[in-house]
Design a protein around this motif. Structure first.
Motif, mmCIF file in Angstrom:
data_model
loop_
_atom_site.group_PDB
_atom_site.id
_atom_site.type_symbol
_atom_site.label_atom_id
_atom_site.label_comp_id
_atom_site.label_asym_id
_atom_site.label_seq_id
_atom_site.Cartn_x
_atom_site.Cartn_y
_atom_site.Cartn_z
ATOM 1 N N LEU A 1 29.750 30.023 2.254
ATOM 2 C CA LEU A 1 28.489 30.028 2.998
ATOM 3 C C LEU A 1 28.680 30.613 4.395
ATOM 4 O O LEU A 1 27.801 31.308 4.904
ATOM 5 C CB LEU A 1 27.923 28.609 3.089
ATOM 6 N N TRP A 2 29.835 30.359 5.012
ATOM 7 C CA TRP A 2 30.083 30.911 6.348
ATOM 8 C C TRP A 2 30.133 32.427 6.323
ATOM 9 O O TRP A 2 29.645 33.084 7.226
ATOM 10 C CB TRP A 2 31.371 30.338 6.940
ATOM 11 N N TRP A 3 30.738 33.011 5.271
ATOM 12 C CA TRP A 3 30.764 34.472 5.145
ATOM 13 C C TRP A 3 29.360 35.018 4.916
ATOM 14 O O TRP A 3 29.004 36.076 5.455
ATOM 15 C CB TRP A 3 31.681 34.902 4.007
ATOM 16 N N ILE A 4 28.562 34.318 4.134
ATOM 17 C CA ILE A 4 27.177 34.747 3.894
ATOM 18 C C ILE A 4 26.382 34.716 5.195
ATOM 19 O O ILE A 4 25.667 35.669 5.523
ATOM 20 C CB ILE A 4 26.522 33.860 2.815
ATOM 21 N N LEU A 5 26.518 33.635 5.954
ATOM 22 C CA LEU A 5 25.806 33.534 7.227
ATOM 23 C C LEU A 5 26.272 34.610 8.204
ATOM 24 O O LEU A 5 25.456 35.188 8.932
ATOM 25 C CB LEU A 5 26.004 32.142 7.834
ATOM 26 N N ASP B 1 26.422 42.013 21.618
ATOM 27 C CA ASP B 1 26.084 41.555 20.276
ATOM 28 C C ASP B 1 27.106 42.044 19.248
ATOM 29 O O ASP B 1 27.499 41.302 18.347
ATOM 30 C CB ASP B 1 24.666 41.969 19.888
ATOM 31 N N LEU B 2 27.588 43.264 19.412
ATOM 32 C CA LEU B 2 28.607 43.772 18.498
ATOM 33 C C LEU B 2 29.928 43.034 18.680
ATOM 34 O O LEU B 2 30.628 42.756 17.698
ATOM 35 C CB LEU B 2 28.820 45.270 18.716
ATOM 36 N N LEU B 3 30.250 42.718 19.919
ATOM 37 C CA LEU B 3 31.466 41.948 20.179
ATOM 38 C C LEU B 3 31.374 40.560 19.551
ATOM 39 O O LEU B 3 32.367 40.057 19.013
ATOM 40 C CB LEU B 3 31.712 41.832 21.680
ATOM 41 N N ALA B 4 30.204 39.961 19.597
ATOM 42 C CA ALA B 4 30.023 38.634 18.993
ATOM 43 C C ALA B 4 30.195 38.688 17.483
ATOM 44 O O ALA B 4 30.829 37.809 16.882
ATOM 45 C CB ALA B 4 28.651 38.081 19.351
ATOM 46 N N VAL B 5 29.645 39.716 16.844
ATOM 47 C CA VAL B 5 29.793 39.859 15.386
ATOM 48 C C VAL B 5 31.256 40.095 15.027
ATOM 49 O O VAL B 5 31.777 39.489 14.083
ATOM 50 C CB VAL B 5 28.899 41.004 14.859
ATOM 51 N N ALA C 1 33.921 39.256 16.771
ATOM 52 C CA ALA C 1 34.687 38.030 17.035
ATOM 53 C C ALA C 1 34.459 37.002 15.933
ATOM 54 O O ALA C 1 35.396 36.320 15.503
ATOM 55 C CB ALA C 1 34.300 37.449 18.389
ATOM 56 N N GLY C 2 33.222 36.890 15.474
ATOM 57 C CA GLY C 2 32.936 35.954 14.378
ATOM 58 C C GLY C 2 33.657 36.346 13.103
ATOM 59 O O GLY C 2 34.215 35.490 12.392
ATOM 60 N N GLY C 3 33.660 37.635 12.794
ATOM 61 C CA GLY C 3 34.369 38.101 11.604
ATOM 62 C C GLY C 3 35.867 37.884 11.704
ATOM 63 O O GLY C 3 36.510 37.477 10.736
ATOM 64 N N ALA C 4 36.422 38.154 12.878
ATOM 65 C CA ALA C 4 37.854 37.940 13.075
ATOM 66 C C ALA C 4 38.216 36.463 12.966
ATOM 67 O O ALA C 4 39.244 36.101 12.385
ATOM 68 C CB ALA C 4 38.277 38.491 14.437
ATOM 69 N N THR C 5 37.364 35.609 13.501
ATOM 70 C CA THR C 5 37.611 34.163 13.420
ATOM 71 C C THR C 5 37.550 33.689 11.977
ATOM 72 O O THR C 5 38.400 32.907 11.538
ATOM 73 C CB THR C 5 36.584 33.401 14.274
ATOM 74 N N LEU C 6 36.563 34.162 11.231
ATOM 75 C CA LEU C 6 36.467 33.781 9.817
ATOM 76 C C LEU C 6 37.661 34.303 9.025
ATOM 77 O O LEU C 6 38.182 33.603 8.152
ATOM 78 C CB LEU C 6 35.169 34.309 9.209
ATOM 79 N N ALA C 7 38.093 35.520 9.313
ATOM 80 C CA ALA C 7 39.248 36.071 8.609
ATOM 81 C C ALA C 7 40.510 35.255 8.903
ATOM 82 O O ALA C 7 41.290 34.954 7.995
ATOM 83 C CB ALA C 7 39.445 37.529 9.013
ATOM 84 N N PHE D 1 23.884 37.476 9.856
ATOM 85 C CA PHE D 1 23.853 37.691 11.298
ATOM 86 C C PHE D 1 24.206 39.141 11.639
ATOM 87 O O PHE D 1 23.565 39.760 12.491
ATOM 88 C CB PHE D 1 24.811 36.726 11.996
ATOM 89 N N ALA D 2 25.224 39.687 10.977
ATOM 90 C CA ALA D 2 25.615 41.075 11.227
ATOM 91 C C ALA D 2 24.483 42.031 10.867
ATOM 92 O O ALA D 2 24.232 43.002 11.574
ATOM 93 C CB ALA D 2 26.878 41.411 10.431
ATOM 94 N N ALA D 3 23.771 41.756 9.768
ATOM 95 C CA ALA D 3 22.639 42.603 9.371
ATOM 96 C C ALA D 3 21.496 42.515 10.389
ATOM 97 O O ALA D 3 20.861 43.526 10.707
ATOM 98 C CB ALA D 3 22.147 42.200 7.980
ATOM 99 N N ILE D 4 21.244 41.330 10.908
ATOM 100 C CA ILE D 4 20.194 41.162 11.922
ATOM 101 C C ILE D 4 20.551 41.929 13.189
ATOM 102 O O ILE D 4 19.706 42.615 13.776
ATOM 103 C CB ILE D 4 19.956 39.667 12.217
ATOM 104 N N VAL D 5 21.803 41.832 13.612
ATOM 105 C CA VAL D 5 22.238 42.550 14.808
ATOM 106 C C VAL D 5 22.125 44.059 14.591
ATOM 107 O O VAL D 5 21.642 44.788 15.457
ATOM 108 C CB VAL D 5 23.677 42.150 15.196
#
Length: 57
Positions: free
Chosen positions: A32-36, A9-13, A15-21, A40-44
């Motif tokens: 909106l993508w950064w907010i989502l 789950d941490l790897l997924a968060v 990877a998502g942050g790196a992809t958005l960056a 997601f990071a807060a839920i994890v």
């Protein structure tokens, strides 16, 4: 337990942050993508804290 499973789950968060960056550097990304991603990071993080407390009891 396999570290990939344990920290998947941490790897997924991450990877998502790196992809958005990377996408932000290449062009415009809707905020909106950064907010989502933040939600997601807060839920994890909450799930990991909850799971850690369950393991202690």
């Amino acid at each position: 337990m396999n570290p990939i499973i344990r920290y998947g789950d941490l790897l997924a968060v991450a990877a998502g942050g790196a992809t958005l960056a990377a996408a932000s550097m290449a062009g415009e990304v809707d905020p909106l993508w950064w907010i989502l991603w933040g939600v997601f990071a807060a839920i994890v993080a909450g799930a990991r804290i909850y799971r850690g407390r369950l393991d202690r009891h």
